[in-house]
Write a protein that holds these residues in place. Structure first.
Motif, PDB file in Angstrom:
ATOM      1  N   ARG A  59      90.278 -11.417  92.241  1.00  0.00           N
ATOM      2  CA  ARG A  59      89.784 -10.350  91.453  1.00  0.00           C
ATOM      3  C   ARG A  59      90.418  -8.890  91.388  1.00  0.00           C
ATOM      4  NH1 ARG A  59      84.863 -12.338  88.526  1.00  0.00           N
ATOM      5  NH2 ARG A  59      84.401 -14.212  89.532  1.00  0.00           N
ATOM      6  N   ALA A  60      91.363  -9.223  92.202  1.00  0.00           N
ATOM      7  CA  ALA A  60      92.278  -7.931  92.769  1.00  0.00           C
ATOM      8  C   ALA A  60      93.592  -8.289  93.202  1.00  0.00           C
ATOM      9  CB  ALA A  60      91.530  -7.200  93.959  1.00  0.00           C
ATOM     10  N   VAL A  61      94.482  -7.340  93.094  1.00  0.00           N
ATOM     11  CA  VAL A  61      95.809  -7.355  93.620  1.00  0.00           C
ATOM     12  C   VAL A  61      96.147  -6.501  94.716  1.00  0.00           C
ATOM     13  CG1 VAL A  61      96.625  -8.133  91.613  1.00  0.00           C
ATOM     14  CG2 VAL A  61      96.811  -5.571  91.884  1.00  0.00           C
ATOM     15  N   TRP A  62      96.895  -6.680  95.683  1.00  0.00           N
ATOM     16  CA  TRP A  62      97.528  -5.974  96.994  1.00  0.00           C
ATOM     17  C   TRP A  62      98.755  -6.305  97.539  1.00  0.00           C
ATOM     18  CZ3 TRP A  62      93.829  -9.828  96.772  1.00  0.00           C
ATOM     19  CH2 TRP A  62      94.126 -11.171  97.490  1.00  0.00           C
ATOM     20  N   GLY A  63      99.047  -5.347  98.322  1.00  0.00           N
ATOM     21  CA  GLY A  63     100.418  -5.571  99.150  1.00  0.00           C
ATOM     22  C   GLY A  63     101.256  -4.526  98.817  1.00  0.00           C
ATOM     23  N   GLU A  64     102.741  -4.907  99.055  1.00  0.00           N
ATOM     24  CA  GLU A  64     103.814  -3.935  98.713  1.00  0.00           C
ATOM     25  C   GLU A  64     103.883  -3.915  97.127  1.00  0.00           C
ATOM     26  OE1 GLU A  64     105.132  -2.008 100.691  1.00  0.00           O
ATOM     27  OE2 GLU A  64     103.865  -2.764 101.970  1.00  0.00           O
ATOM     28  N   PRO A  65     104.448  -3.044  96.737  1.00  0.00           N
ATOM     29  CA  PRO A  65     104.713  -3.041  95.129  1.00  0.00           C
ATOM     30  C   PRO A  65     105.413  -4.506  94.310  1.00  0.00           C
ATOM     31  CG  PRO A  65     105.303  -1.011  95.939  1.00  0.00           C
ATOM     32  CD  PRO A  65     105.125  -1.851  97.116  1.00  0.00           C
ATOM     33  N   ALA A  66     106.271  -4.982  95.152  1.00  0.00           N
ATOM     34  CA  ALA A  66     106.581  -6.371  94.490  1.00  0.00           C
ATOM     35  C   ALA A  66     105.569  -7.474  94.705  1.00  0.00           C
ATOM     36  CB  ALA A  66     107.843  -6.767  95.523  1.00  0.00           C
ATOM     37  N   GLU A  67     104.682  -7.407  95.636  1.00  0.00           N
ATOM     38  CA  GLU A  67     103.675  -8.335  95.551  1.00  0.00           C
ATOM     39  C   GLU A  67     102.702  -8.189  94.387  1.00  0.00           C
ATOM     40  OE1 GLU A  67     102.566  -9.695 100.129  1.00  0.00           O
ATOM     41  OE2 GLU A  67     103.165  -7.334 100.143  1.00  0.00           O
ATOM     42  N   VAL A  68     102.315  -6.787  94.378  1.00  0.00           N
ATOM     43  CA  VAL A  68     101.399  -6.397  93.350  1.00  0.00           C
ATOM     44  C   VAL A  68     101.756  -6.955  92.009  1.00  0.00           C
ATOM     45  CG1 VAL A  68     100.367  -4.486  92.345  1.00  0.00           C
ATOM     46  CG2 VAL A  68     100.308  -4.570  94.478  1.00  0.00           C
ATOM     47  N   ALA A  69     103.165  -6.490  91.732  1.00  0.00           N
ATOM     48  CA  ALA A  69     103.872  -7.009  90.326  1.00  0.00           C
ATOM     49  C   ALA A  69     103.764  -8.294  90.188  1.00  0.00           C
ATOM     50  CB  ALA A  69     105.291  -6.354  90.361  1.00  0.00           C
ATOM     51  N   ASP A  70     103.815  -9.234  91.288  1.00  0.00           N
ATOM     52  CA  ASP A  70     103.883 -10.669  91.154  1.00  0.00           C
ATOM     53  C   ASP A  70     102.556 -11.083  90.834  1.00  0.00           C
ATOM     54  OD1 ASP A  70     105.226 -13.330  91.658  1.00  0.00           O
ATOM     55  OD2 ASP A  70     103.943 -13.519  93.074  1.00  0.00           O
ATOM     56  N   ARG A  71     101.348 -10.524  91.427  1.00  0.00           N
ATOM     57  CA  ARG A  71     100.104 -11.015  91.502  1.00  0.00           C
ATOM     58  C   ARG A  71      99.485 -10.359  90.101  1.00  0.00           C
ATOM     59  NH1 ARG A  71      99.574  -9.703  97.375  1.00  0.00           N
ATOM     60  NH2 ARG A  71      99.011 -11.965  98.283  1.00  0.00           N
ATOM     61  N   LEU A  72      99.971  -9.605  89.362  1.00  0.00           N
ATOM     62  CA  LEU A  72      99.782  -8.960  88.215  1.00  0.00           C
ATOM     63  C   LEU A  72     100.019  -9.875  86.974  1.00  0.00           C
ATOM     64  CD1 LEU A  72     100.462  -5.385  88.235  1.00  0.00           C
ATOM     65  CD2 LEU A  72      98.108  -6.369  88.267  1.00  0.00           C
ATOM     66  N   ARG A  73     101.039 -10.906  87.285  1.00  0.00           N
ATOM     67  CA  ARG A  73     101.504 -11.857  86.394  1.00  0.00           C
ATOM     68  C   ARG A  73     100.350 -12.825  85.759  1.00  0.00           C
ATOM     69  NH1 ARG A  73     106.027 -13.677  84.020  1.00  0.00           N
ATOM     70  NH2 ARG A  73     107.396 -12.272  85.240  1.00  0.00           N
ATOM     71  N   ALA A  74      99.574 -13.043  86.484  1.00  0.00           N
ATOM     72  CA  ALA A  74      98.628 -13.904  86.126  1.00  0.00           C
ATOM     73  C   ALA A  74      97.572 -13.119  84.926  1.00  0.00           C
ATOM     74  CB  ALA A  74      97.435 -14.237  87.211  1.00  0.00           C
ATOM     75  N   PHE A  75      97.494 -11.853  85.097  1.00  0.00           N
ATOM     76  CA  PHE A  75      96.759 -11.083  84.263  1.00  0.00           C
ATOM     77  C   PHE A  75      97.651 -10.910  83.022  1.00  0.00           C
ATOM     78  CE2 PHE A  75      94.851 -10.011  88.111  1.00  0.00           C
ATOM     79  CZ  PHE A  75      93.444 -10.099  87.858  1.00  0.00           C
ATOM     80  N   PHE A  76      98.880 -10.617  82.848  1.00  0.00           N
ATOM     81  CA  PHE A  76      99.807 -10.811  81.751  1.00  0.00           C
ATOM     82  C   PHE A  76      99.662 -11.946  81.130  1.00  0.00           C
ATOM     83  CE2 PHE A  76     101.591  -6.901  84.062  1.00  0.00           C
ATOM     84  CZ  PHE A  76     101.573  -6.115  83.264  1.00  0.00           C
TER      85      PHE A  76
END
Length: 292
Positions: A238-255
């Motif tokens: 239910r959240a994303v975290w890490g360095e910006p590249a990790e956050v961008a990667d985890r956001l893919r599931a929401f997109f």
């Protein structure tokens, strides 16, 4: 194309910190900064106008201003004025408001769904420069037309969470704002409800889905993000975290779940400048990736 925004949280940062957050967002290339109007903290439209005056490119989202607090004509005047001063940079949203707070000020609607069904179309009509005549349970307008409507009416967003409100938002609003704390699968179901209702209503054009996502950068990012989600099951989903590249990667599931705009909600109190730097880098990475 997928978009990224960030949130200025009035629970962890006061109005005296708002200017720093706005200027940091502009400087770091954050495309959108979202605010909201919780009783009894800060005004959404005053803050939005100030932020737009301080910047040149930043878009300001209001997600949301409570419908029961303002006559729809007053809300239309607020939006139209800001939109004419800063064309194309305001993303206005409305919602039910927290019902106990609405009760505190004598504005609680017995049927929030009826209020939204009457309020949003009236607001859209006024912003389109139309004369609006309606006599509903909550919205009554007699030959009301704005003297200075926007040159181009902005999308009107509605906040939605429960199944009935999700469907109603799809039917009447131009976009939907989804609160944080949901898994990508839950978001997918919400998007399906919104867009399904829009299709059934026969409305043409796209419906823009905005989702707030709890986000943490830097040290102890996972622990802070998970803690911010609270006691919901599977908080790590239910959240994303890490360095910006990790956050961008985890956001893919929401997109992939159908979200158009992922708006990053800082986990806990953070330095607004540091968070803007992380969010700006995420925006660049998502843009470079194509957002599909």
């Amino acid at each position: 194309m997928a978009r990224i925004g960030a949130i200025f949280n009035p629970y962890t940062h006061g109005p005296d910190e708002f200017r720093d957050a706005v200027l940091a967002a502009e400087r770091e290339g954050v495309p959108e900064l979202w605010i909201w109007e919780d009783c009894f903290r800060t005004s959404a439209f005053a803050a939005a106008a100030a932020a737009l005056a301080w910047t040149e490119r930043l878009r300001i989202g209001i997600g949301i201003a409570p419908m029961p607090l303002r006559n729809v004509a007053a809300t239309a005047m607020e939006i139209a004025t800001v939109e004419r001063l800063f064309p194309g940079r305001l993303l206005p949203g409305v919602g039910h408001g927290v019902l106990p707070w609405m009760g505190q000020v004598g504005a609680r609607a017995a049927s929030p769904l009826t209020l939204m069904r009457e309020y949003v179309p009236a607001l859209q009509g006024l912003l389109a420069g139309e004369q609006v005549d309606t006599a509903g349970r909550y919205v009554t307008l007699e030959s009301v037309r704005l003297d200075y409507p926007p040159e181009s009416a902005p999308f009107v967003y509605a906040a939605a969470e429960g199944p009935k409100t999700l469907r109603l938002s799809g039917e009447v609003a131009d976009g939907t704002v989804l609160d944080s704390g949901h898994t990508a699968d839950e978001v997918r179901a919400a998007v399906a409800a919104v867009r399904g209702a829009r299709a059934e209503s026969g409305r043409a054009g796209r419906h823009d889905v905005v989702a707030y996502v709890v986000t943490a950068f830097g040290s102890d990012a996972e622990a802070r993000a998970v803690a911010d989600v609270g006691d919901k099951p599977d908080p790590e989903r239910r959240a994303v975290w890490g360095e910006p590249a990790e956050v961008a990667d985890r956001l893919r599931a929401f997109f992939d779940a159908g979200v158009d705009d992922a708006v990053l909600l800082p986990a806990s109190r953070v330095d607004v400048r540091e968070f803007a730097a992380g969010a700006g880098e995420v925006a660049r990475l998502v843009g470079a990736d194509g957002g599909d």
